[in-house]
Design a protein around this motif. Sequence first.
Motif, PDB file in Angstrom:
ATOM      1  N   LYS A  45      69.342 -15.563  44.274  1.00 35.89           N
ATOM      2  CA  LYS A  45      70.354 -14.642  43.771  1.00 35.89           C
ATOM      3  C   LYS A  45      70.129 -13.205  44.253  1.00 35.89           C
ATOM      4  N   LEU A  46      68.863 -12.771  44.276  1.00 27.05           N
ATOM      5  CA  LEU A  46      68.558 -11.373  44.570  1.00 27.05           C
ATOM      6  C   LEU A  46      68.208 -11.103  46.025  1.00 27.05           C
ATOM      7  N   ILE A  47      67.819 -12.143  46.776  1.00 27.59           N
ATOM      8  CA  ILE A  47      67.340 -11.945  48.137  1.00 27.59           C
ATOM      9  C   ILE A  47      68.275 -12.659  49.112  1.00 27.59           C
ATOM     10  N   ALA A  52      63.876  -9.909  55.775  1.00 25.23           N
ATOM     11  CA  ALA A  52      64.106  -8.464  55.852  1.00 25.23           C
ATOM     12  C   ALA A  52      64.044  -7.785  54.485  1.00 25.23           C
ATOM     13  N   THR A  53      63.545  -8.497  53.486  1.00 23.76           N
ATOM     14  CA  THR A  53      63.563  -7.966  52.124  1.00 23.76           C
ATOM     15  C   THR A  53      62.160  -7.629  51.651  1.00 23.76           C
ATOM     16  N   PHE A  54      62.062  -6.534  50.908  1.00 19.89           N
ATOM     17  CA  PHE A  54      60.810  -6.171  50.254  1.00 19.89           C
ATOM     18  C   PHE A  54      61.138  -5.539  48.910  1.00 19.89           C
ATOM     19  N   ASP A  77      66.749  -4.288  51.192  1.00 21.28           N
ATOM     20  CA  ASP A  77      67.073  -5.114  52.363  1.00 21.28           C
ATOM     21  C   ASP A  77      67.124  -4.205  53.583  1.00 21.28           C
ATOM     22  N   LYS A  78      66.176  -4.399  54.504  1.00 26.47           N
ATOM     23  CA  LYS A  78      66.127  -3.551  55.695  1.00 26.47           C
ATOM     24  C   LYS A  78      67.058  -4.043  56.798  1.00 26.47           C
ATOM     25  N   SER A  79      67.725  -5.188  56.611  1.00 28.25           N
ATOM     26  CA  SER A  79      68.662  -5.681  57.621  1.00 28.25           C
ATOM     27  C   SER A  79      70.059  -5.082  57.461  1.00 28.25           C
ATOM     28  N   LEU A  80      70.327  -4.452  56.321  1.00 24.78           N
ATOM     29  CA  LEU A  80      71.644  -3.864  56.081  1.00 24.78           C
ATOM     30  C   LEU A  80      71.732  -2.478  56.704  1.00 24.78           C
ATOM     31  N   GLU A  81      72.889  -2.185  57.266  1.00 24.60           N
ATOM     32  CA  GLU A  81      73.114  -0.844  57.808  1.00 24.60           C
ATOM     33  C   GLU A  81      73.404   0.110  56.654  1.00 24.60           C
ATOM     34  N   ALA A  82      72.654   1.192  56.590  1.00 25.58           N
ATOM     35  CA  ALA A  82      72.854   2.186  55.544  1.00 25.58           C
ATOM     36  C   ALA A  82      74.094   3.014  55.865  1.00 25.58           C
ATOM     37  N   VAL A 133      68.212  -0.591  52.441  1.00 25.10           N
ATOM     38  CA  VAL A 133      69.235  -0.351  51.430  1.00 25.10           C
ATOM     39  C   VAL A 133      68.823  -1.068  50.135  1.00 25.10           C
ATOM     40  N   VAL A 134      68.884  -0.353  49.032  1.00 25.16           N
ATOM     41  CA  VAL A 134      68.568  -0.950  47.730  1.00 25.16           C
ATOM     42  C   VAL A 134      69.738  -1.840  47.323  1.00 25.16           C
ATOM     43  N   THR A 135      69.430  -3.104  47.012  1.00 23.91           N
ATOM     44  CA  THR A 135      70.488  -4.050  46.648  1.00 23.91           C
ATOM     45  C   THR A 135      70.472  -4.413  45.168  1.00 23.91           C
ATOM     46  N   ASN A 136      69.306  -4.316  44.528  1.00 23.99           N
ATOM     47  CA  ASN A 136      69.181  -4.662  43.114  1.00 23.99           C
ATOM     48  C   ASN A 136      68.083  -3.839  42.465  1.00 23.99           C
ATOM     49  N   VAL A 137      68.216  -3.648  41.163  1.00 17.89           N
ATOM     50  CA  VAL A 137      67.235  -2.949  40.343  1.00 17.89           C
ATOM     51  C   VAL A 137      66.740  -3.920  39.278  1.00 17.89           C
ATOM     52  N   ILE A 138      65.428  -3.982  39.081  1.00 17.65           N
ATOM     53  CA  ILE A 138      64.848  -4.832  38.050  1.00 17.65           C
ATOM     54  C   ILE A 138      64.072  -3.940  37.095  1.00 17.65           C
TER      55      ILE A 138
END
Length: 141
Positions: A45-47, A52-54, A77-82, A133-138
């Motif tokens: 769900k989150l990744i 490319a995710t950390f 996600d570092k694969s997304l264009e900011a 790019v930040v995709t989710n906050v936990i």
Amino acid sequence: MHVDAIYAPDLSTRYKLPIFLGRLPAGFPSPADDYIEGKLDLNRKLIKHPAATFFVKVTGNSMLGAGIHNGDLLVVDKSLEAVDGNVIVASLDGELTVKRLYKRDNVLRLLPDNKDYQPIEIQAQQSFEIWGVVTNVIHAL
């Protein structure tokens, strides 16, 4: 808001937990088994791009307006264009920070989401790199 720690996701684990869909009142409990829709794995769900995710743990209060609190974990996600308006993790002069990207008319700024903090205008002589790019906050309640 500063990055306190960086983590790689552990994709070897799979926890498929029940997911309940539909309306969930905050009043008296009801028999929830009638509403189980399926199983949910938060990794899936989150990744979206595992390679490319950390995750980063953040400190500070400059992004409260974006729902990011001191001590939260962010999925990045570092694969997304900011693009303009994204919340990003960036390195500015060797220091990692989390801010909203302002990118218009050859002007580049890092914007806090808290009126107590000032925007940062990126100068040509500064070392600047977008990490993702930040995709989710936990965060805990």
